[in-house]
Design a protein around this motif. Structure first.
Motif, short mmCIF file in Angstrom:
data_model
loop_
_atom_site.label_atom_id
_atom_site.label_comp_id
_atom_site.label_asym_id
_atom_site.label_seq_id
_atom_site.Cartn_x
_atom_site.Cartn_y
_atom_site.Cartn_z
N ALA A 78 61.75 98.01 23.78
CA ALA A 78 60.45 97.71 23.41
C ALA A 78 60.57 96.82 22.33
O ALA A 78 61.42 96.66 21.48
CB ALA A 78 59.85 98.81 22.85
N ILE A 218 57.02 103.79 14.58
CA ILE A 218 56.17 103.79 15.65
C ILE A 218 55.02 104.67 15.38
O ILE A 218 55.08 105.99 15.29
CB ILE A 218 57.15 104.15 16.84
CG1 ILE A 218 58.21 103.25 16.99
CG2 ILE A 218 56.19 104.36 17.98
CD1 ILE A 218 59.15 103.59 18.37
N PHE A 221 52.26 104.79 21.14
CA PHE A 221 52.94 103.73 22.53
C PHE A 221 52.51 104.24 23.93
O PHE A 221 52.17 105.45 23.99
CB PHE A 221 54.26 103.64 22.45
CG PHE A 221 55.08 104.88 22.85
CD1 PHE A 221 55.49 105.11 24.27
CD2 PHE A 221 55.37 106.19 22.20
CE1 PHE A 221 55.95 106.31 24.76
CE2 PHE A 221 55.98 106.97 22.30
CZ PHE A 221 56.37 107.30 23.66
N THR A 226 51.97 98.95 26.28
CA THR A 226 51.75 98.83 24.73
C THR A 226 52.63 99.38 23.64
O THR A 226 52.90 100.41 24.10
CB THR A 226 50.47 98.89 24.41
OG1 THR A 226 50.08 98.51 23.24
CG2 THR A 226 50.05 100.28 24.47
N ILE A 227 52.73 99.08 22.42
CA ILE A 227 53.54 99.88 21.45
C ILE A 227 53.05 99.34 19.92
O ILE A 227 52.58 98.24 19.91
CB ILE A 227 55.16 99.91 21.39
CG1 ILE A 227 55.64 100.64 20.32
CG2 ILE A 227 55.44 98.38 21.27
CD1 ILE A 227 56.98 100.84 20.51
N THR A 228 52.82 100.29 19.26
CA THR A 228 52.07 100.04 17.85
C THR A 228 53.24 100.68 16.93
O THR A 228 53.29 101.63 16.84
CB THR A 228 50.69 100.58 17.81
OG1 THR A 228 49.84 100.25 18.96
CG2 THR A 228 50.12 100.12 16.55
N GLN A 253 50.92 95.33 16.71
CA GLN A 253 50.73 95.81 18.00
C GLN A 253 51.31 94.78 19.14
O GLN A 253 50.88 93.70 18.99
CB GLN A 253 49.25 96.43 18.31
CG GLN A 253 49.00 96.78 19.67
CD GLN A 253 47.53 97.44 19.86
OE1 GLN A 253 47.03 97.89 18.83
NE2 GLN A 253 47.10 96.97 21.04
#
Length: 475
Positions: A78, A218, A221, A226-228, A253
């Motif tokens: 990611a 993290i 996600f 998407t991943i935040t 993000q």
């Protein structure tokens, strides 16, 4: 910089003499000279120690991801996952190559740089509160060398062993003392939590949220989309001088898009906060929009003195057709950079003449001074042209008519044993045709390569063009 030096006396059983070595203990180590920042520094010049922390920034990436393990060859990690991890040392952004202690409070090395030791900070902890230990460093190194991406085995190949010297100190012993960079390179080792990876398969991709020691965790996600990340309010390193005033966003993000064109449109519509344009055509034509005109989007061309990488065609010299340097030179005459720059790049690009372009290390002129002294030792092994004229790639008038250049290419190919038969380039000895495949990593390069392919066809060379993803290159 305050460097503590002391003499280490070692009694030799074999020899009656004493061996004396000077040992340095410091907060930082420079490749050349002294670190810019002394051990009493509070923060780096380019950071604001009072910068507020918070807010949110939305960034982007293309493709997808299927792993939170960026340390193995398998899978696609990611974007931004490196924010979870810290290294033993870290560099500053206003020096050529200096490493400052991060997880390591102090760095220790002899004058000959045959080993390096790191004393771990008492306050350095994992996200779960456990202290980072020498065992973590040793386990990380051994695991990356045995199971990690092949890059690590090459990068740390000159390390003989890693040993624990006390409860807070770990030492790396080297094969020799010829690689003076190695103490700095070893400091770049990302440290992983041994206790987290116990009973887990390190070599497999995983979507389990990992434990790290970095400034971010993290938050949530959506796999592949998407991943935040959220700033860890308890981050142990926030007041360490090399880190103070950095890592200020409360939320980072990443949104994923199928390709760059969709990613670009998402930025223009306001879905992304920052976008780095790397296509000259789109830089010239895609931002004549009300958002730019009204100042809602800031379009800035930022000049810098950062060394630039290079783009080019890499010949697989294991292939017999590319073994002769005259052949490789001939092919370079078929690439019309000037036409390409004018018609495809809006004259935005400058031809790269060096592997170290835009830096003081970039080649220019003919060798002189100390450079010439070094090269003279190998003069018999080097092309004499190197000492007589400055290297420059072939240059055209940009009209697209390359008769002169293709004639030069033809002459070189004939000298190398190739001749034109019924429109095809044939090797005089073997009778084989001159043909090869050109691999691309992105469809964006096709418009650049296809005119090159057409020019090669005029020389009688058959070229097939295929685009593959980066994983296929690695495998």
């Amino acid at each position: 910089m305050n460097i503590i030096k002391f003499s280490l006396l070692i009694i030799s059983i074999t020899f009656p003499s004493f061996l004396k070595a000077e040992i340095n203990i410091a907060h930082a180590i420079a490749m050349h000279g002294e670190p810019k920042y002394p051990d009493s520094f509070q923060y780096v010049d380019y950071a604001n120690p009072d910068a507020p922390k918070g807010g949110k920034i939305i960034l982007s990436s293309t493709g997808s991801y299927d792993s939170f393990n960026p340390f193995i060859l398998k899978g696609t990690a990611a974007a931004g996952i490196g924010n979870l991890y810290e290294t033993l040392t870290t560099g500053s952004s206003d020096e050529a190559f200096t490493e400052y202690g991060l997880i390591a409070k102090t760095i220790e090395w002899p004058d000959d740089r045959s080993w390096v030791a790191f004393t771990i900070r008492e306050e350095a902890v994992w996200h779960d509160g456990k202290k980072i230990s020498p065992e973590d460093v040793i386990w990380t190194f051994n695991t990356l060398m045995e199971k990690g991406h092949p890059f690590y085995k090459y990068y740390y190949g000159d390390v003989v062993e890693v040993i624990q010297e006390n409860d807070n100190k770990v030492r790396f012993n080297f094969k020799g003392n010829t690689n003076l960079e190695l103490p700095l390179i070893v400091g770049q080792l990302p440290v992983l939590p041994k206790h987290y990876w116990t009973n887990k398969n390190f070599e497999e991709t995983s979507m389990d949220i990992p434990i790290g020691s970095g400034p971010y965790k993290i938050k949530n996600f959506d796999a592949g989309r998407t991943i935040t990340y959220e700033l860890d309010s308890d981050y142990w390193g926030k007041n360490i001088p090399i880190k103070k005033g950095t890592e200020n966003f409360g939320i980072i993000q990443y949104e994923y898009y199928k390709d760059r064109s969709i990613e670009r449109e998402a930025f223009k519509s306001g879905d992304i906060d920052l976008f780095s344009e790397n296509t000259s055509k789109d830089w010239a034509t895609s931002y004549d929009t009300p958002a730019v005109q009204n100042g809602l989007i800031k379009k800035e061309l930022i000049e810098h003195q950062n060394p630039q990488g290079m783009q080019g065609f890499a010949f697989n010299t294991r292939k017999e057709i590319f073994e002769d340097k005259r052949v490789r030179e001939a092919l370079s005459y078929a690439f019309d950079f000037e036409w390409t720059n004018k018609n495809l790049f809006y004259n935005a690009y400058k031809r790269t003449n060096s592997f170290f372009e835009n830096s003081e290390l970039a080649s220019s002129g003919v060798p002189s001074g100390r450079e010439l002294d070094l090269l003279n030792d190998y003069k018999e092994l080097l092309p004499q042209k190197l000492f007589q004229e400055e290297y420059n790639p072939p240059k055209t008038d940009g009209s697209g008519f390359m008769r002169k250049e293709l004639q030069e290419a033809t002459k070189l190919l004939q000298d190398a044993g190739w001749e034109l038969q019924e429109g095809k380039l044939i090797n005089k000895k073997s009778g084989s045709k001159f043909e090869f495949e050109l691999l691309l990593v992105s469809p964006a390069f096709e418009r650049i390569v296809l005119p090159f392919k057409d020019n090669l066809a005029k020389l009688g060379i058959d070229v097939s063009v295929r685009t593959i993803d980066s994983a296929q290159y690695q495998n």
